[in-house]
Design a protein around this motif. Structure first.
Motif, PDB file in Angstrom:
ATOM      1  N   ILE A  88       0.747  -1.252  -0.017  1.00  0.00           N
ATOM      2  CA  ILE A  88       0.052   0.000   0.073  1.00  0.00           C
ATOM      3  C   ILE A  88       0.818   1.244   0.039  1.00  0.00           C
ATOM      4  N   ALA A  89       2.036   1.067   0.741  1.00  0.00           N
ATOM      5  CA  ALA A  89       3.012   2.501   0.606  1.00  0.00           C
ATOM      6  C   ALA A  89       3.436   2.760  -0.824  1.00  0.00           C
ATOM      7  N   ALA A 134       0.765   3.946  -2.902  1.00  0.00           N
ATOM      8  CA  ALA A 134       0.265   5.297  -2.610  1.00  0.00           C
ATOM      9  C   ALA A 134       1.593   6.578  -3.211  1.00  0.00           C
ATOM     10  N   ARG A 142      -4.964   9.978  -0.495  1.00  0.00           N
ATOM     11  CA  ARG A 142      -4.750  10.644   0.592  1.00  0.00           C
ATOM     12  C   ARG A 142      -6.003  10.255   1.862  1.00  0.00           C
ATOM     13  N   ILE A 150      -5.194   6.819   3.133  1.00  0.00           N
ATOM     14  CA  ILE A 150      -4.083   6.663   4.032  1.00  0.00           C
ATOM     15  C   ILE A 150      -4.501   7.484   5.437  1.00  0.00           C
ATOM     16  N   GLN A 151      -5.031   8.654   4.973  1.00  0.00           N
ATOM     17  CA  GLN A 151      -5.292   9.394   6.383  1.00  0.00           C
ATOM     18  C   GLN A 151      -6.549   9.072   7.069  1.00  0.00           C
ATOM     19  N   LEU A 191      -3.759  -2.952   7.074  1.00  0.00           N
ATOM     20  CA  LEU A 191      -2.743  -3.109   5.955  1.00  0.00           C
ATOM     21  C   LEU A 191      -1.737  -1.987   6.227  1.00  0.00           C
ATOM     22  N   LEU A 192      -2.377  -0.762   6.620  1.00  0.00           N
ATOM     23  CA  LEU A 192      -1.242   0.515   6.881  1.00  0.00           C
ATOM     24  C   LEU A 192      -0.440  -0.013   8.028  1.00  0.00           C
TER      25      LEU A 192
END
Lengths: 256, 254
Positions: B206-207, B210, B231, B234-235, B245-246
Motif C-alpha cells: 500500500i505504501a 500510494a 490521501r 491513507i489518512q 494493511l497500513l
C-alpha cells in the motif's frame, strides 16, 4: 566470545572469462540472542553468504567459528552434529520442505537426527514446537501442500527450532509473504528470540524489516561489506552509497 | 472526468467438479481516463483476476457476472493495441528464444501495422525510452542475458509498443529489489504521464501504491473493501482491514 565469528570469507564464481566475487573478504560477528541483518540489492551476494555460513557451499577462503569451533575444519560427522546448532529458513517453504510429507514428519525428522528421544518423546516435542509457532497441534497430520504459505513458514521455523539451535539464518524468510502474515511471523520470531535466546542472521533487501527486527546491520555491495552499525543508526543515517540508495528507495506512506 | 471502464455488479467464479470458487463478487468500480488507480490486496483478494478481466484475458472457463462497459472506447478494447499488460515475472512473458528487439518489434508490427523496418526502428526507440543503456546491444540480446530489472524494462517497452491508452501493471515490481523497484515505478510514472495513459497498478504494497496512485481500491477475499483518493485512504480510511494493511507497513523512519 561471539556466537559466530566470520572472517575473510571469500567465494568467487567464473562467469565467462572473468571471476566474479560473490563474497569478498567478508568479516562479521553475531552475539548470542542478537539479530544481525545483512542487506543489499539483488546480486550483492546475500544468499551466497547465507549458504557459506551454513556450509551449504564451500568458500575459497576464510574462517567460520561457531561457539569457537571452526566449521571449516570439522570432519563430516562432526559437522553433521554441529548442524543442529545452526539452522536456516529459506524464502520459499514449499521448495524447502517436502510438499507431500506431513507437518509432523517435517518437524520430527531433525529430532531423529539430532536427538535420542523415543518415538513418544518426539511426538510430544512436535506438539510443543507447533504450539511454540502458534499452530494447532492437530495440523501435524496434514501434508505440507495443503496448508497456507504463512502456515508453511511457521512449520519451517518449527523445524529449524527442533534441534535447539543457537543461530538461525533467515534468508529472505518473510519476503514472499502477504504483509499481514509477514507482521505475524516477525512478531513470532521476536517472541521466540525472547524465549530461547536464539540469534538471528536476518538476510533481506527490505530496510523496513531491518528497522523492525535487527540490532545491528551490515550493508553488502558487490560481495563486500561496505557499512556496519546499529540498525537504527544505519537506517536513519546511512554512510555508504548503496545504504543511501536503499534508504531512498524504501516505500514511504505519504505524510499529511 | 471521462469514464474509461465501468464495472457493475461484476464477479468472476470458477466451477470445478460441482465446486464453485468465487474469485470476485459484486464489484462496482469506475476507472477514469487518465487516472492512476491502484488495486491493493493480499493473496486471494481477486486483484489479479480483476486485472485479467479488464484486459479480456480471463480463462474461457471463468464464469462472469455483471458487466464491464467501456464508455471510453468506440468498440471493445483489444489487448496489445488498447491495453498494455506488465506482469510480475518478465521471464514468463518474454519469449526466451527471441531477441528482445524482435519481441518488441512484433508487438508494434501486429498492433500498429508497421512494416519490419519501421517496427525494428520503433523497438530501438522504445528500448531507449525505457532507459536501457546501449539499445543496439540490448535489442540483440535474449531475455536470459539481462538482469531482472532490465527484463522488466523490456516487458514495459513491449507493453507500450502498441501505443495502448490503458496500462495494467500486475505486481510488476514485486520480484525486484527495493532500488530497482523504485526505478521501475519512476519509469512507469513518467511513461504514463508523457503519453497520457491510464494506469491500473496492482500491488500488495500500500505504501508503494500510494507513492504512485491518484486513487486506491482495497480488495479482500474477492470484494472491494474501500475505494477513494490516495490521501483519504491513507489518512482517513474507514475500513478496519485497510487500517490493518497500513499498520503492517514497516516504515524506515521512526
Amino acid at each position: 566470545m561471539p556466537l559466530l565469528a566470520v572472517s575473510g570469507l571469500t567465494k568467487r564464481y567464473r562467469r565467462g572469462d572473468t571471476l566474479v566475487s560473490a563474497a569478498d573478504d567478508v568479516s562479521f560477528t553475531i552475539e548470542p540472542a542478537e539479530t544481525l541483518a545483512l542487506v543489499g540489492p539483488s546480486g550483492s551476494g546475500k544468499s551466497t553468504i547465507a549458504r557459506l555460513v551454513t556450509r551449504l557451499i564451500e568458500p575459497d577462503a576464510g574462517t567460520i567459528l561457531l561457539e569457537g569451533t571452526n566449521l571449516r575444519a570439522l570432519k563430516p560427522s562432526a559437522l553433521r552434529a554441529m548442524r543442529g546448532r545452526l539452522q536456516i529458513v529459506f524464502q520459499d517453504p514449499l521448495a524447502a520442505l517436502n510438499p507431500r510429507a506431513t507437518v509432523g514428519r517435517v518437524i520430527e525428522d531433525p529430532l531423529k537426527i539430532h536427538t535420542r528421544f523415543s518415538r513418544g518423546e518426539r511426538r510430544s516435542r512436535v506438539a510443543s514446537l507447533l504450539e511454540r509457532v502458534r499452530l494447532d497441534p492437530a495440523l501435524a497430520s496434514r501434508p505440507i501442500h495443503e496448508i497456507s504459505g504463512g502456515q508453511r513458514q511457521r512449520v519451517a521455523i518449527a523445524r529449524a527450532l527442533a534441534s535447539s539451535p543457537t543461530l538461525i539464518v533467515l534468508d529472505e524468510a518473510v519476503s514472499a509473504l502477504d504483509v499481514s502474515v509477514r507482521a505475524e511471523i516477525l512478531q513470532l520470531l521476536k517472541r521466540i528470540q525472547r524465549e530461547t535466546r536464539v540469534a538471528y542472521f536476518f538476510i533481506t533487501h527490505d530496510l523496513g524489516v531491518v528497522r523492525a527486527m535487527a540490532d545491528r546491520v551490515a550493508v553488502l555491495d558487490g560481495g563486500r561489506i561496505v557499512e556496519t552499525g546499529l540498525a537504527s543508526e544505519v537506517v536513519s543515517n546511512p554512510q555508504s552509497e548503496i545504504g543511501k540508495a536503499l534508504v531512498a528507495a524504501a516505500p514511504r506512506l505519504p505524510r499529511s | 472526468m471521462t469514464v474509461l471502464a465501468r464495472l457493475q455488479g461484476f464477479g468472476v467464479s470458477y466451477s470445478r467438479k460441482r465446486h464453485a470458487t468465487t474469485a470476485l463478487a459484486n464489484i462496482d468500480l469506475d476507472l477514469f481516463a487518465g487516472e492512476k488507480l491502484a488495486i491493493i490486496g493480499e493473496s486471494g483478494s481477486g486483484k489479479s483476476t480483476l486485472a485479467m478481466a479488464l484486459a479480456g484475458l480471463l480463462a474461457p472457463e471463468a464464469q462472469q457476472q455483471g458487466t464491464i462497459e467501456w464508455p471510453g472506447y468506440s468498440d471493445q478494447p483489444q489487448p496489445g493495441r488498447d491495453i498494455g499488460f506488465v506482469f510480475q515475472d518478465p521471464g514468463g512473458s518474454l519469449n526466451p528464444v527471441m531477441t528482445v528487439g524482435s519481441t518488441i518489434a512484433e508487438v508494434a508490427r501486429v498492433n500498429l501495422g508497421l512494416d519490419r523496418a519501421s517496427a525494428s526502428q520503433s523497438a530501438h526507440d522504445l528500448i531507449a525510452r525505457v532507459r536501457l543503456p546501449d539499445p543496439e546491444r540490448i535489442a540483440h540480446s535474449y531475455p536470459h542475458q539481462l538482469s531482472g530489472g532490465q527484463r522488466q524494462r523490456v516487458a514495459i517497452a513491449a507493453a507500450i509498443a502498441g501505443r495502448p491508452s490503458l496500462l495494467i501493471a500486475d505486481e510488476a515490481t514485486s520480484a525486484l529489489d527495493t532500488i530497482v523497484q523504485a526505478e521501475i515505478v519512476a519509469l512507469i510514472r513518467s511513461l504514463v504521464e508523457a503519453d497520457g495513459m491510464t494506469l491500473v497498478f496492482i500491488s500488495h504494497d500500500i505504501a508503494l501504491a500510494a507513492s504512485l496512485a491518484d486513487r486506491i481500491a482495497v480488495f479482500r477475499s474477492g470484494r472491494l473493501v474501500e475505494c477513494g483518493d490516495t490521501r483519504t485512504i491513507i489518512q482517513q480510511q474507514e475500513d478496519a482491514y485497510t487500517r490493518q494493511l497500513l499498520d503492517a507497513h514497516l516504515a524506515v523512519e521512526a
